[in-house]
Design an enzyme around this catalytic site. Structure first.
Site, PDB file in Angstrom:
ATOM      1  N   TRP A 297      -3.855  -1.815  -1.225  1.00 46.01           N
ATOM      2  CA  TRP A 297      -3.927  -3.009  -2.069  1.00 46.01           C
ATOM      3  C   TRP A 297      -4.189  -4.153  -1.093  1.00 46.01           C
ATOM      4  CZ3 TRP A 297      -0.972  -7.580  -2.902  1.00 46.01           C
ATOM      5  CH2 TRP A 297      -1.225  -8.218  -4.114  1.00 46.01           C
TER       6      TRP A 297
ATOM      7  N   GLU B 179       0.047  -9.174 -18.425  1.00 44.71           N
ATOM      8  CA  GLU B 179      -0.255  -8.275 -17.315  1.00 44.71           C
ATOM      9  C   GLU B 179      -0.986  -7.009 -17.736  1.00 44.71           C
ATOM     10  OE1 GLU B 179       4.338  -6.718 -16.773  1.00 44.71           O
ATOM     11  OE2 GLU B 179       3.031  -6.685 -15.055  1.00 44.71           O
TER      12      GLU B 179
ATOM     13  N   ASN C 287       1.412  -0.303   5.988  1.00 47.81           N
ATOM     14  CA  ASN C 287       1.750  -1.019   4.762  1.00 47.81           C
ATOM     15  C   ASN C 287       2.581  -2.224   5.185  1.00 47.81           C
ATOM     16  OD1 ASN C 287       2.625  -1.805   2.174  1.00 47.81           O
ATOM     17  ND2 ASN C 287       4.401  -0.441   2.310  1.00 47.81           N
ATOM     18  N   GLY C 288       2.220  -3.414   4.676  1.00 50.11           N
ATOM     19  CA  GLY C 288       2.963  -4.620   5.047  1.00 50.11           C
ATOM     20  C   GLY C 288       2.002  -5.698   5.500  1.00 50.11           C
TER      21      GLY C 288
ATOM     22  N   ARG D 175       1.044   1.864  -5.870  1.00 51.59           N
ATOM     23  CA  ARG D 175       1.311   0.840  -4.856  1.00 51.59           C
ATOM     24  C   ARG D 175       0.054   0.067  -4.456  1.00 51.59           C
ATOM     25  NH1 ARG D 175       6.146   1.213  -2.394  1.00 51.59           N
ATOM     26  NH2 ARG D 175       5.347   0.087  -0.613  1.00 51.59           N
TER      27      ARG D 175
ATOM     28  N   GLU E 281       9.671 -12.522 -21.269  1.00 57.05           N
ATOM     29  CA  GLU E 281       9.302 -11.157 -20.903  1.00 57.05           C
ATOM     30  C   GLU E 281       8.162 -10.651 -21.801  1.00 57.05           C
ATOM     31  OE1 GLU E 281       9.506  -9.249 -18.582  1.00 57.05           O
ATOM     32  OE2 GLU E 281       9.256  -7.224 -19.353  1.00 57.05           O
TER      33      GLU E 281
ATOM     34  N   HIS F 174       6.465 -31.086 -28.073  1.00 52.42           N
ATOM     35  CA  HIS F 174       6.350 -32.044 -26.964  1.00 52.42           C
ATOM     36  C   HIS F 174       5.061 -31.851 -26.181  1.00 52.42           C
ATOM     37  CE1 HIS F 174      10.337 -33.566 -27.765  1.00 52.42           C
ATOM     38  NE2 HIS F 174      10.699 -32.309 -27.958  1.00 52.42           N
TER      39      HIS F 174
ATOM     40  N   LYS G 209       2.662  -2.053  -8.090  1.00 54.87           N
ATOM     41  CA  LYS G 209       4.008  -1.847  -8.592  1.00 54.87           C
ATOM     42  C   LYS G 209       5.064  -2.519  -7.733  1.00 54.87           C
ATOM     43  CE  LYS G 209       7.149  -0.098 -11.275  1.00 54.87           C
ATOM     44  NZ  LYS G 209       7.330  -0.839 -12.529  1.00 54.87           N
TER      45      LYS G 209
ATOM     46  N   LYS H 286       4.461  -9.431 -20.384  1.00 51.96           N
ATOM     47  CA  LYS H 286       3.958  -8.065 -20.604  1.00 51.96           C
ATOM     48  C   LYS H 286       2.538  -8.091 -21.148  1.00 51.96           C
ATOM     49  CE  LYS H 286       6.177  -6.326 -19.028  1.00 51.96           C
ATOM     50  NZ  LYS H 286       7.144  -5.951 -18.049  1.00 51.96           N
TER      51      LYS H 286
ATOM     52  N   CYS I 257       0.860  -1.172   0.000  1.00 49.88           N
ATOM     53  CA  CYS I 257       0.000   0.000   0.000  1.00 49.88           C
ATOM     54  C   CYS I 257       0.901   1.227   0.000  1.00 49.88           C
ATOM     55  CB  CYS I 257      -0.844   0.045   1.276  1.00 49.88           C
ATOM     56  SG  CYS I 257      -1.692  -1.493   1.619  1.00 49.88           S
TER      57      CYS I 257
HETATM   58  C1  F6R Z   1       6.300  -6.931 -14.457  1.00 52.39           C
HETATM   59  C2  F6R Z   1       6.880  -6.442 -13.231  1.00 52.39           C
HETATM   60  C3  F6R Z   1       7.114  -7.397 -12.129  1.00 52.39           C
HETATM   61  C4  F6R Z   1       8.397  -7.041 -11.370  1.00 52.39           C
HETATM   62  C5  F6R Z   1       8.557  -7.929 -10.133  1.00 52.39           C
HETATM   63  C6  F6R Z   1       9.841  -7.614  -9.391  1.00 52.39           C
HETATM   64  O1  F6R Z   1       6.194  -5.926 -15.423  1.00 52.39           O
HETATM   65  O2  F6R Z   1       7.142  -5.279 -13.093  1.00 52.39           O
HETATM   66  O3  F6R Z   1       7.146  -8.717 -12.588  1.00 52.39           O
HETATM   67  O4  F6R Z   1       9.488  -7.193 -12.224  1.00 52.39           O
HETATM   68  O5  F6R Z   1       7.469  -7.732  -9.281  1.00 52.39           O
HETATM   69  O6  F6R Z   1       9.857  -6.300  -8.966  1.00 52.39           O
HETATM   70  P1  F6R Z   1      11.203  -5.577  -8.558  1.00 52.39           P
HETATM   71  O7  F6R Z   1      12.032  -5.466  -9.801  1.00 52.39           O
HETATM   72  O8  F6R Z   1      10.771  -4.248  -8.037  1.00 52.39           O
HETATM   73  O9  F6R Z   1      11.867  -6.435  -7.533  1.00 52.39           O
END
Ligand code: F6R
Length: 610
Positions: free
Chosen positions: A73, A490, A99-100, A27, A483, A506, A605, A487, A2
């Site tokens: 969140w 998500e 937060n936590g 967040r 990757e 396979h 994020k 993308k 959060c």
């Molecule tokens: C996807 C994304 C996440 C982060 C993951 C690690 O676009 O952003 O998969 O890469 O949550 O986050 P960090 O790099 O902040 O440890």
């Protein structure tokens, strides 16, 4: 996971809190609230995004010069008004934002229920409120009460506390969740992240674990859990608030994609020079002498950062011929890993706050392992706790989906792998010079891809109705395809699978049908013909094919429906370039489908909980 913000000063707190919360919305955004003191605590909170809170505040304005705010969140209890923060005690004399995750909240709650406390929400946070209240009732000292309470909490927390008996004071505490304290003139702030307060001050204290801060408008005093005063240096923020704004782009994600040429230029600036035949990584010791102490290398991270680690693994193995184990942090930490002082561990994290990555780092350090952090957020917990830090210098990344941070992480892998290979004399000066030239050309090559973004927009619009997407490649192309698939999952919410091209036969090829889209990665010349054969196999089964290939490799046009070309480059540089069209493709599909690009559903994020 959060965002929290707090203010104590002479101005009206509510607009400042709302302003801070807006920049922290990445967040978490399922509910939000503020509590402000004005002859008593006034609380306004609501389910939904900050705009809902804004509307509520228009109806029920709250005034006062001390306050706390929160954007949530959900972890414990569904997103709802009752579960949103701030939370209060029974008499509404104290308000708390958190937060936590408080792991032992059930047992504390049972204990407090037995003592007569009344709980109204399903949150773990509420136990912190009643626990502080419990101790406060014993000696009416708020700082003491906060310290005694947090000593009992297991798990992670960043806390902001206000109490009507202390109308000019704000208390903050943290453990394993980020919290910064901002120093102003006649006003002070707390926030989960620096951009939330950057408009007001560039001077911050980075609160460390198990520290508690008492803020008034004129002072900030930091204590440890023994109530001894802790002295700290002021951290001066050098980057600009404009860096955290959209700069005229519709979404942060696009702004961040477009920033990549500059990010890579910054990454390389102080690390390679055209007249120096070595990579300089100032604070990271990868000398031959140091490296000779290690018998193996681990790379540990989560999500996109993990995928950049897969590129790193392949490069270190191929260039330096040293085995590397790459592991997602959430698995690593519970795998009883074989690590010791002869292991080198590289952790990669944009935020520097990811709970699993941080736990992996601590586990490794406890075993005597030397940890290098490849981190974007300066002053973050991972950056502070790692033995050495290589900053990725991408600036704040606001869009939930990581783009520029990934490119910077891959660039960091290029530098680290090259450095290790040189230390082991595995690449010659001539080979180094070729790599260096290619690195220097990266920003302009990225720009040439970005200049063709309209082509990817048209392709995205053509394929936006795909039901299933396969991403395939071999070797480094496979790492990049992971990757690409993440993308599109998500931000566009399309079901996507990355597959090693040779594995399709396979099993998964059974899923191929007319509505399937296959994105074929062909940036590794040595695997070009093999991957072309795999593309033919799916094409024969009715799938549509979009290929990403190097300029000059035109024969792919015979098998693919569409081809996007990237500039020619060295094999090790290709992953970074091949990913840029994947970013744009996912972005434009998400836009075509009307998705909330910067804040995709169910995601936040910074994943600061396990
Ligand atoms: C996807 C994304 C996440 C982060 C993951 C690690 O676009 O952003 O998969 O890469 O949550 O986050 P960090 O790099 O902040 O440890």
């Amino acid at each position: 996971m959060c965002g929290i913000v707090g203010y104590v000063g002479e101005k009206q707190a509510t607009p400042i809190l709302m302003d801070g919360l807006k920049s922290l919305e990445y967040r978490g955004y399922d509910s939000a609230g503020v509590a402000v003191y004005d002859n008593g605590l006034n609380l306004v909170k609501t389910k939904g995004r900050l705009v809902e809170l804004e509307k509520r505040l228009e109806e029920f304005p709250v005034t006062g010069i001390v306050g706390i705010g929160h954007t949530r969140w959900a972890t414990h209890g569904e997103p709802s008004e009752i579960n949103s923060h701030p939370h209060m005690n029974e008499e509404s004399s104290m308000a708390v934002v958190h937060n936590g995750i408080i792991e032992n909240y059930m047992e504390i709650r049972d204990d407090l229920l037995a003592k007569g406390h009344v709980f109204v929400s399903e949150t773990d946070t509420e136990v912190a409120v009643h626990l502080i209240e419990h101790y406060y009732n014993q000696n009416q000292d708020l700082l003491d009460a906060v310290i005694l309470a947090i000593k009992e909490l297991k798990g992670s927390y960043a806390l902001g506390v206000i109490h009507e008996d202390y109308p000019n004071q704000l208390i903050a505490a943290r453990k394993d969740s980020p919290l910064v304290l901002g120093l102003g003139e006649g006003e002070n702030f707390i926030a989960s992240d620096i951009p939330a307060i950057l408009k007001y001050t560039r001077n911050v204290y980075l609160l460390d674990d198990e520290e508690v801060a008492v803020l008034t408008k004129d002072s900030i005093t930091i204590y440890d859990l023994y109530r001894d005063v802790v002295t700290k240096d002021i951290f001066k923020v050098t980057w600009d608030v404009a860096a955290a704004e959209k700069d005229g782009y519709e979404h942060f994600m696009m702004k961040e994609i477009m920033e990549q040429p500059k990010v890579i230029k910054d990454m390389l600036a102080s690390r390679i020079y055209d007249d120096v035949d070595e990579v300089r990584l100032d604070n990271v010791d990868l000398s031959k002498e140091k490296l000779s102490q290690y018998s193996k290398i681990y790379i540990v991270a989560c999500g996109t950062a993990y995928y950049s680690g897969l590129v790193g693994k392949s490069l270190i193995e191929r260039l330096a011929r040293i085995p590397v184990i790459t592991e997602v942090a959430s698995e690593f930490r519970y795998s009883d890993p074989i690590i010791d002082k002869n292991t080198l561990m590289i952790v990669i994290s944009q935020s520097g706050e990811t709970a699993d990555t941080l736990a992996a780092l601590r586990l490794a350090q406890a075993a005597g392992t030397h940890v290098i952090g490849v981190v974007n957020a300066v002053g973050s917990t991972i950056a502070r706790e790692a033995d050495d830090v290589l900053y990725t210098l991408a600036g704040p990344e606001i869009a939930v989906a990581s783009t520029k941070a990934y490119s910077a992480q891959v660039c960091a892998m290029y530098l680290i792998a090259t450095k290790i290979a040189m230390a082991y004399d595995k690449i010659s000066i001539e080979e180094f010079r070729i790599i260096r030239n290619e690195l220097f050309m990266l920003p302009s090559k990225i720009k040439s891809i970005l200049d063709k973004k309209d082509q990817l927009k048209a392709l995205a619009e053509k394929y936006a109705d795909s039901k299933n997407v396969f991403y395939i490649g071999r070797g480094l192309d496979f790492a990049v395809s992971m990757e690409g698939a993440l993308k599109i999952k998500e931000i566009a919410y399309l079901h996507a699978e990355p597959y090693a091209a040779g594995e399709l036969k396979h099993g998964p090829i059974a899923l191929i049908e007319k509505s399937t889209l296959l994105v074929g990665l062909l940036a590794q010349e040595e695997f070009y013909d093999k991957t072309i054969s795999n593309i033919k196999e799916v094409k024969a089964r009715g799938a549509k094919v979009l290929a990403i290939a190097m300029e000059g490799k035109n024969s792919v046009e015979k098998v693919a429906d569409d081809v996007f070309y990237i500039p020619r480059t060295h094999w090790m540089i290709a992953p970074l370039l091949a990913n840029i069209p994947q970013q744009l493709f996912a972005y434009y599909i998400a836009c075509a489908l009307g998705r909330d690009v910067d804040k995709p559903r169910n995601l936040a994020k910074s994943v600061t909980v396990e």
